[in-house]
Design a protein around this motif. Structure first.
Motif, PDB file in Angstrom:
ATOM      1  N   TYR A  18       0.999  -0.857  -0.072  1.00  0.00           N
ATOM      2  CA  TYR A  18      -0.430  -0.137  -0.213  1.00  0.00           C
ATOM      3  C   TYR A  18       1.199   0.524   0.217  1.00  0.00           C
ATOM      4  CZ  TYR A  18      -3.393   3.667   2.057  1.00  0.00           C
ATOM      5  OH  TYR A  18      -3.472   4.692   1.857  1.00  0.00           O
ATOM      6  N   LEU A  19       2.114   1.120   1.148  1.00  0.00           N
ATOM      7  CA  LEU A  19       2.519   2.423   1.396  1.00  0.00           C
ATOM      8  C   LEU A  19       3.715   2.443  -0.260  1.00  0.00           C
ATOM      9  CD1 LEU A  19       4.847   1.837   4.263  1.00  0.00           C
ATOM     10  CD2 LEU A  19       2.543   3.484   3.331  1.00  0.00           C
ATOM     11  N   LEU A  20       3.774   1.108  -0.936  1.00  0.00           N
ATOM     12  CA  LEU A  20       4.319   1.323  -2.222  1.00  0.00           C
ATOM     13  C   LEU A  20       3.520   1.951  -3.602  1.00  0.00           C
ATOM     14  CD1 LEU A  20       6.848   1.402  -4.314  1.00  0.00           C
ATOM     15  CD2 LEU A  20       6.036  -1.356  -4.625  1.00  0.00           C
ATOM     16  N   VAL A  21       2.594   2.143  -3.601  1.00  0.00           N
ATOM     17  CA  VAL A  21       1.738   2.214  -4.743  1.00  0.00           C
ATOM     18  C   VAL A  21       1.022   3.597  -3.709  1.00  0.00           C
ATOM     19  CG1 VAL A  21      -1.167   2.015  -5.325  1.00  0.00           C
ATOM     20  CG2 VAL A  21       0.533   0.003  -5.145  1.00  0.00           C
ATOM     21  N   LYS A  22       0.860   3.988  -2.862  1.00  0.00           N
ATOM     22  CA  LYS A  22       0.818   5.596  -2.337  1.00  0.00           C
ATOM     23  C   LYS A  22       2.028   6.395  -3.029  1.00  0.00           C
ATOM     24  CE  LYS A  22      -1.105   7.242   1.287  1.00  0.00           C
ATOM     25  NZ  LYS A  22      -1.686   7.967   2.124  1.00  0.00           N
ATOM     26  N   THR A  23       3.610   5.982  -2.756  1.00  0.00           N
ATOM     27  CA  THR A  23       4.422   7.003  -2.713  1.00  0.00           C
ATOM     28  C   THR A  23       4.395   6.731  -5.050  1.00  0.00           C
ATOM     29  OG1 THR A  23       6.070   5.929  -1.125  1.00  0.00           O
ATOM     30  CG2 THR A  23       7.409   5.970  -2.776  1.00  0.00           C
ATOM     31  N   ILE A  24       4.256   5.432  -5.386  1.00  0.00           N
ATOM     32  CA  ILE A  24       4.732   5.482  -6.378  1.00  0.00           C
ATOM     33  C   ILE A  24       3.123   7.036  -7.339  1.00  0.00           C
ATOM     34  CG2 ILE A  24       3.851   4.531  -8.771  1.00  0.00           C
ATOM     35  CD1 ILE A  24       5.018   2.156  -7.390  1.00  0.00           C
ATOM     36  N   LEU A  25       2.054   6.857  -7.195  1.00  0.00           N
ATOM     37  CA  LEU A  25       1.291   7.391  -7.229  1.00  0.00           C
ATOM     38  C   LEU A  25       1.687   8.671  -6.785  1.00  0.00           C
ATOM     39  CD1 LEU A  25      -1.959   5.659  -6.014  1.00  0.00           C
ATOM     40  CD2 LEU A  25      -2.000   6.792  -8.497  1.00  0.00           C
ATOM     41  N   LEU A  26       2.198   9.106  -5.865  1.00  0.00           N
ATOM     42  CA  LEU A  26       2.898  10.757  -5.397  1.00  0.00           C
ATOM     43  C   LEU A  26       3.759  10.888  -6.661  1.00  0.00           C
ATOM     44  CD1 LEU A  26       2.194  12.542  -3.237  1.00  0.00           C
ATOM     45  CD2 LEU A  26       4.406  11.583  -2.383  1.00  0.00           C
ATOM     46  N   TYR A  29       2.455  11.924 -10.724  1.00  0.00           N
ATOM     47  CA  TYR A  29       1.370  13.076 -10.347  1.00  0.00           C
ATOM     48  C   TYR A  29       2.373  14.502 -10.680  1.00  0.00           C
ATOM     49  CZ  TYR A  29      -1.987  16.426  -9.196  1.00  0.00           C
ATOM     50  OH  TYR A  29      -3.243  17.220  -9.343  1.00  0.00           O
ATOM     51  N   TYR A  30       3.679  13.880  -9.838  1.00  0.00           N
ATOM     52  CA  TYR A  30       4.765  15.395  -9.901  1.00  0.00           C
ATOM     53  C   TYR A  30       5.910  15.349 -10.470  1.00  0.00           C
ATOM     54  CZ  TYR A  30       2.041  16.842  -5.825  1.00  0.00           C
ATOM     55  OH  TYR A  30       0.510  16.910  -5.084  1.00  0.00           O
ATOM     56  N   SER A  31       6.299  14.302 -11.320  1.00  0.00           N
ATOM     57  CA  SER A  31       7.007  13.779 -11.114  1.00  0.00           C
ATOM     58  C   SER A  31       6.876  13.774 -13.138  1.00  0.00           C
ATOM     59  CB  SER A  31       8.045  12.358 -11.025  1.00  0.00           C
ATOM     60  OG  SER A  31       8.169  12.202  -9.747  1.00  0.00           O
ATOM     61  N   PRO A  32       8.455  14.047 -14.029  1.00  0.00           N
ATOM     62  CA  PRO A  32       8.314  13.907 -15.306  1.00  0.00           C
ATOM     63  C   PRO A  32       8.099  12.301 -15.798  1.00  0.00           C
ATOM     64  CG  PRO A  32      10.607  14.704 -14.625  1.00  0.00           C
ATOM     65  CD  PRO A  32       9.687  14.205 -13.379  1.00  0.00           C
ATOM     66  N   ARG A  33       7.604  12.560 -17.163  1.00  0.00           N
ATOM     67  CA  ARG A  33       6.537  10.972 -17.305  1.00  0.00           C
ATOM     68  C   ARG A  33       7.847   9.407 -18.045  1.00  0.00           C
ATOM     69  NH1 ARG A  33       5.526   8.780 -22.819  1.00  0.00           N
ATOM     70  NH2 ARG A  33       3.806   7.127 -22.390  1.00  0.00           N
ATOM     71  N   LYS A  34       8.999  10.548 -18.138  1.00  0.00           N
ATOM     72  CA  LYS A  34      10.260   9.789 -18.316  1.00  0.00           C
ATOM     73  C   LYS A  34      10.558   9.191 -16.988  1.00  0.00           C
ATOM     74  CE  LYS A  34      14.248  10.038 -21.495  1.00  0.00           C
ATOM     75  NZ  LYS A  34      15.087  10.828 -22.246  1.00  0.00           N
ATOM     76  N   LEU A  35      10.547   9.786 -16.056  1.00  0.00           N
ATOM     77  CA  LEU A  35      11.161   9.182 -15.036  1.00  0.00           C
ATOM     78  C   LEU A  35      10.270   7.987 -14.147  1.00  0.00           C
ATOM     79  CD1 LEU A  35      13.303   9.192 -12.755  1.00  0.00           C
ATOM     80  CD2 LEU A  35      11.689  11.272 -11.985  1.00  0.00           C
ATOM     81  N   VAL A  36       8.943   8.429 -14.105  1.00  0.00           N
ATOM     82  CA  VAL A  36       7.719   7.312 -13.823  1.00  0.00           C
ATOM     83  C   VAL A  36       8.116   6.117 -14.769  1.00  0.00           C
ATOM     84  CG1 VAL A  36       5.446   7.003 -13.714  1.00  0.00           C
ATOM     85  CG2 VAL A  36       6.322   9.221 -12.978  1.00  0.00           C
ATOM     86  N   GLY A  87       5.815  -3.302 -16.182  1.00  0.00           N
ATOM     87  CA  GLY A  87       5.773  -1.924 -15.050  1.00  0.00           C
ATOM     88  C   GLY A  87       5.260  -0.742 -15.839  1.00  0.00           C
ATOM     89  N   LYS A  88       6.022  -0.526 -17.236  1.00  0.00           N
ATOM     90  CA  LYS A  88       6.776   0.826 -17.835  1.00  0.00           C
ATOM     91  C   LYS A  88       4.485   1.540 -18.133  1.00  0.00           C
ATOM     92  CE  LYS A  88       9.638   1.619 -20.137  1.00  0.00           C
ATOM     93  NZ  LYS A  88      10.285   1.988 -22.316  1.00  0.00           N
ATOM     94  N   ASN A  89       4.338   0.644 -18.286  1.00  0.00           N
ATOM     95  CA  ASN A  89       2.588   0.670 -18.860  1.00  0.00           C
ATOM     96  C   ASN A  89       1.918   0.876 -17.547  1.00  0.00           C
ATOM     97  OD1 ASN A  89       2.396   0.478 -22.394  1.00  0.00           O
ATOM     98  ND2 ASN A  89       2.879  -1.824 -21.760  1.00  0.00           N
ATOM     99  N   ALA A  90       1.552   0.352 -16.244  1.00  0.00           N
ATOM    100  CA  ALA A  90       1.203   0.694 -15.115  1.00  0.00           C
ATOM    101  C   ALA A  90       1.730   2.191 -15.039  1.00  0.00           C
ATOM    102  CB  ALA A  90       1.609  -0.727 -14.138  1.00  0.00           C
ATOM    103  N   GLY A  91       3.082   2.826 -15.041  1.00  0.00           N
ATOM    104  CA  GLY A  91       3.360   3.849 -14.861  1.00  0.00           C
ATOM    105  C   GLY A  91       2.225   4.627 -16.009  1.00  0.00           C
ATOM    106  N   ASP A  92       2.343   4.942 -16.739  1.00  0.00           N
ATOM    107  CA  ASP A  92       1.413   5.718 -17.528  1.00  0.00           C
ATOM    108  C   ASP A  92      -0.291   5.519 -16.849  1.00  0.00           C
ATOM    109  OD1 ASP A  92       2.641   7.486 -19.356  1.00  0.00           O
ATOM    110  OD2 ASP A  92       2.369   5.670 -21.064  1.00  0.00           O
ATOM    111  N   VAL A  93      -0.096   4.289 -16.516  1.00  0.00           N
ATOM    112  CA  VAL A  93      -2.007   4.158 -15.310  1.00  0.00           C
ATOM    113  C   VAL A  93      -1.888   5.054 -14.964  1.00  0.00           C
ATOM    114  CG1 VAL A  93      -3.199   2.536 -14.591  1.00  0.00           C
ATOM    115  CG2 VAL A  93      -2.231   2.445 -16.509  1.00  0.00           C
ATOM    116  N   MET A  94      -0.711   5.097 -13.531  1.00  0.00           N
ATOM    117  CA  MET A  94      -0.887   5.783 -12.158  1.00  0.00           C
ATOM    118  C   MET A  94      -0.479   7.818 -12.398  1.00  0.00           C
ATOM    119  SD  MET A  94      -0.039   3.354  -9.810  1.00  0.00           S
ATOM    120  CE  MET A  94       0.433   2.263  -9.223  1.00  0.00           C
ATOM    121  N   ARG A  95      -0.068   7.942 -13.973  1.00  0.00           N
ATOM    122  CA  ARG A  95      -0.316   8.839 -14.687  1.00  0.00           C
ATOM    123  C   ARG A  95      -1.530   9.765 -14.573  1.00  0.00           C
ATOM    124  NH1 ARG A  95       1.912  10.843 -18.018  1.00  0.00           N
ATOM    125  NH2 ARG A  95       2.772  12.581 -17.160  1.00  0.00           N
TER     126      ARG A  95
END
Length: 227
Positions: A18-26, A29-36, A87-95
């Protein structure tokens, strides 16, 4: 009635997840897409070594489909890439899905329905009404919802899928309309049209096999053999 508590080790695991998901969501939201995408792709690659059951399923399913044309080393390379791309596609979902916006999902669904567009997945083995049709050379329990909806309403069926290209851009691949055939025999029509749609999803997957969920038990349900 008392609710049964999860074992302590599971509670700890889910808490850190849960903490990991919250961290990734945060971060998303604030980081450049490339980094995410880089970070989530890295996590996906690491998870390949941590989730043994999913890794084994992925390798087994890839071998079932591509084992005749690829070596064990190539299959393992594909499996690693599957986790990396998930993982990468999940990153876009998170964004695109921030926690504050989760409450808007129902509104989005209602808007889509009012526009007359419905998206359906038929490449999963689920408990909904299904028929066995060929998928990647093997019989697979396949949901009939898309075919049934098209037969009864006359709706057009357009196969499409989203994939991440080499430049880390999400691309929407749209194929020509699938022709739905009707003979008046609904059982035959459901089977034949579901088979046609299954072949369309197979075509989508073969565009880049590493971006499909090979850890899913697609062939879990087996056809009943008459005694």
């Amino acid at each position: 009635m008392e609710t049964k508590k999860r074992p302590a080790i599971k509670r700890i695991k889910y808490y850190f997840l849960y903490l990991l998901v919250k961290t990734i969501l945060l971060m998303a939201y604030y980081s450049p897409r490339k980094l995410v995408l880089y970070f989530c792709g890295f996590l996906g690659g690491v998870s390949y070594y941590l989730v043994g059951d999913a890794r084994k399923k992925t390798i087994r399913h890839l071998t079932m489909v591509y084992g005749r044309e690829k070596s064990n080393e190539e299959i393992q390379t594909m499996a690693k890439q599957v986790f990396h791309m998930i993982g990468k596609n999940a990153g876009d979902v998170m964004r695109s899905v921030h926690m504050k916006e989760l409450a808007c999902f129902k509104k989005v669904v209602r808007n889509l329905k009012s526009e007359g567009v419905v998206a359906m997945l038929i490449d999963q083995d689920t408990k909904v009404k299904s028929v066995f049709v060929d998928f990647m050379g093997m019989p697979a329990s396949t949901p009939v919802g898309a075919a049934l909806f098209a037969i009864r309403t006359g709706a057009k069926v357009i196969p499409m899928g989203i994939y991440l290209d080499q430049d880390n851009q999400q691309q929407l691949k749209i194929f020509p309309e699938v022709q739905i055939t009707t003979t008046g025999n609904e059982a035959d029509d459901l089977f034949n049209n579901t088979l046609t749609l299954s072949k369309a999803s197979e075509m989508l997957i073969n565009q880049d096999p590493t971006q499909w969920v090979w850890m899913h038990e697609r062939w879990k349900t087996k056809p009943q053999i008459a005694s």
